[in-house]
Scaffold this active site. Structure first.
Site, short mmCIF file in Angstrom:
data_model
loop_
_atom_site.label_atom_id
_atom_site.label_comp_id
_atom_site.label_asym_id
_atom_site.label_seq_id
_atom_site.Cartn_x
_atom_site.Cartn_y
_atom_site.Cartn_z
CG ASN A 106 -3.49 1.80 -4.60
OD1 ASN A 106 -2.57 1.29 -5.20
ND2 ASN A 106 -3.29 2.72 -3.64
CG HIS A 108 -1.66 3.17 1.16
ND1 HIS A 108 -0.85 4.07 0.47
CD2 HIS A 108 -1.65 3.58 2.45
CE1 HIS A 108 -0.39 4.96 1.33
NE2 HIS A 108 -0.85 4.69 2.53
CB SER A 135 -5.36 -0.68 3.50
OG SER A 135 -5.00 -0.45 4.85
CG ASP A 144 -3.14 6.51 -0.75
OD1 ASP A 144 -2.12 7.15 -0.44
OD2 ASP A 144 -3.23 5.78 -1.75
C1 GRF Z 1 4.92 -2.15 -2.18
O1 GRF Z 1 5.47 -1.74 -0.96
C2 GRF Z 1 3.46 -1.75 -2.21
O2 GRF Z 1 2.91 -1.61 -0.92
C3 GRF Z 1 3.50 -0.42 -2.87
O3 GRF Z 1 4.52 -0.52 -3.84
C4 GRF Z 1 5.56 -1.35 -3.29
C5 GRF Z 1 6.21 -2.19 -4.35
O4 GRF Z 1 5.21 -3.01 -4.90
N1 GRF Z 1 2.21 -0.12 -3.42
P1 GRF Z 1 5.55 -4.06 -6.11
O5 GRF Z 1 6.65 -4.98 -5.63
O6 GRF Z 1 6.01 -3.25 -7.31
O7 GRF Z 1 4.26 -4.77 -6.32
#
Ligand code: GRF
Length: 196
Positions: A106, A108, A135, A144
């Protein structure tokens, strides 16, 4: 190695991951799955030629176990070696995680172990942190909280808001996650450290 990517929204991290799996990369994307049928990332994945699936969590009302059973079954269909959660916004239960433990990553948006959970940018600002970042970690039953496989660090600038932090962090996520996946797929346990 076969990689399934789970999304809930725009899928910019999914996009970066899929585009990174070319040439001599040890992994290939086999599925992009969303819990939201309206996720913009589904069209992106289709455009990249990756098979997509939807397991709509709203179709299971409050029955989390049934939702996760459907998720599990959709994943068993492709038999992934690795699952990447990328902007996936559902908290997964311990049973589901157990069945994929050691194979699920994942990303985060914080420098774990700081700021597990939500609103990470606002919390970093409130704390007056000089640095912020993202991370990639292995997913374990605690939210997380699994082993960190890589981090990207950036300065917090005067006048930053949660929005400006998130915007400046996203490109770092798009660099970090593919770098971690490549090592993870190759069985290389060295952590990835970017920026700072
Ligand atoms: C990002 O800020 C990521 O850190 C979090 O979800 C947000 C959107 O991610 N996990 P994405 O554009 O859908 O990949």
């Amino acid at each position: 190695k076969k990689v399934a990517i789970l999304i809930s929204g725009g899928g910019s991290n999914m996009d970066a991951l899929v585009k990174s799996m070319t040439g001599d990369h040890p992994a290939r994307p086999v599925l992009v799955l969303s819990n939201d049928p309206a996720a913009g990332g589904l069209a992106k994945a289709a455009g990249l030629g990756v098979p997509t699936a939807v397991v709509d969590h709203r179709a299971f009302a409050k029955d989390r176990a049934a939702f996760e059973a459907a998720l599990h079954s959709a994943l068993l269909d492709v038999q992934p070696d690795i699952i990447c959660l990328a902007g996936f916004m559902r908290i997964l239960g311990a049973d589901f995680i157990q069945s994929w433990e050691g194979r699920m990553l994942n990303i985060h948006p914080s420098l774990l172990p700081k700021y597990r959970g939500l609103h990470t940018h606002a919390r970093a600002l409130e704390a007056g942190d000089a640095q912020h970042g993202c991370s990639v970690h292995e997913v374990t039953a605690a939210l997380d909280d699994g082993p960190v496989l890589g981090q990207a660090v950036m300065p917090v600038l005067p006048g930053d808001t949660p929005e400006t932090l998130a915007a400046r962090l996203l490109p770092l996520e798009h660099a970090l996650y593919p770098a971690v996946l490549r090592r993870f797929a190759a069985g290389d346990a060295r952590p990835v450290m970017l920026g700072g």
